[in-house]
Design an enzyme around this catalytic site. Structure first.
Site, PDB file in Angstrom:
ATOM      1  N   TYR A  47      16.301  39.765  85.231  1.00 44.48           N
ATOM      2  CA  TYR A  47      15.896  38.981  86.297  1.00 44.48           C
ATOM      3  C   TYR A  47      16.213  39.596  88.018  1.00 44.48           C
ATOM      4  CZ  TYR A  47      17.037  35.516  89.799  1.00 44.48           C
ATOM      5  OH  TYR A  47      16.973  34.420  91.093  1.00 44.48           O
ATOM      6  N   GLY A  49      23.008  32.129  96.657  1.00 41.80           N
ATOM      7  CA  GLY A  49      24.461  31.933  95.052  1.00 41.80           C
ATOM      8  C   GLY A  49      23.090  30.754  94.165  1.00 41.80           C
TER       9      GLY A  49
END
Length: 262
Positions: free
Chosen positions: A159, A192
């Site tokens: 990722y 985030g």
């Protein structure tokens, strides 16, 4: 409603990864601001439900097209559908993700290759296809990226590689479009941890990092794109985290590792 949101009234917007999570919330915000939306993801029945809710919330036009971004022909097909149905495009919002395990890398190169197609190469394909119509409309490409494309972290090697690639490519493209005096702006949104169902399921029991609301993240992304910011952070304080990340690499790395249970 601020002037940025007001400017979205009637705007023609394509949102990817819009059947759940941040993409779904972006579709609802855009509908409330009066934008015309085309949404895409893999699950057609869920997309239909999201599109119907968008119409209830005020979207003058809410259309959907099911697609799998692992299929190299689908990214171009989706953009052409949106341009045809909306008569052009003002915003291309790239948000879709392929599923990846939250675990230490086990040497699976093929999974990383697949994820690069979904999380990175399909973004390039869609941007390439959309650029001519965005040039005409003085439009924007909004790229949803991650803090993990700014600093490495355990358990997310495939990722993270896709997010570093996104930040690098679209950061370079920002320079090149500016040098060509293009009408197209690019906004890269650095997020985030967000409290989507898929994210929470993966990190449960592994980390206690605070997760932030998907609806607020979605609104931040839309506003950042509408104001043509070059780069934006949600939550905002991660901007300063990225500024100081290289001041003390040892303590940075020890702090990151201590956030996770292993």
């Amino acid at each position: 409603m601020g002037w940025a949101q007001e400017s979205l009234k009637g705007a023609r917007v394509l949102v990817t990864g819009a059947s759940a999570g941040i993409g779904e919330q972006m579709a609802y915000h855009l509908a409330g601001f009066g934008a015309q939306v085309v949404i895409t993801a893999r699950r057609e029945k869920v997309l239909q439900q999201v599109a119907e809710k968008c119409q209830v919330l005020g979207a003058p036009k809410a259309l959907y097209i099911a697609a799998d971004m692992a299929n190299p022909s689908d990214p171009e097909r989706v953009v052409k559908f949106a341009v045809d149905k909306l008569g052009g495009l003002d915003y291309l919002v790239l948000n879709h993700l392929g599923s990846s395990p939250f675990t230490m890398w086990d040497g699976d190169v093929e999974h990383t290759r697949w994820l690069m197609q979904v999380n990175f190469l399909s973004y390039l394909q869609m941007a390439k296809t959309a650029l001519p119509t965005l040039e005409q409309s003085k439009g924007s490409i909004v790229v949803v990226s991650s803090l993990l494309g700014k600093m490495s972290s355990p358990f997310v090697a495939p990722y993270t590689s896709t997010k570093f690639a996104l930040n690098g490519f679209f950061g370079t493209l920002q320079h090149e479009l500016a040098m060509q005096r293009s009408n197209v702006s690019i906004t890269i949104c650095i997020l985030g941890l967000i409290d989507t169902d898929s994210a929470m399921e993966k990190v449960r029991g592994i980390t206690n990092i605070q997760a932030w609301p998907a609806s607020e993240a979605a609104l931040h992304i839309i506003t950042s794109g509408a104001t043509q910011q070059t780069e934006s952070y949600y939550p905002w304080f991660w901007y300063y985290g990225c500024l100081i990340r290289d001041w003390s690499p040892y303590f940075r790395d020890m702090s990151l590792r201590n956030l996770y249970k292993y």
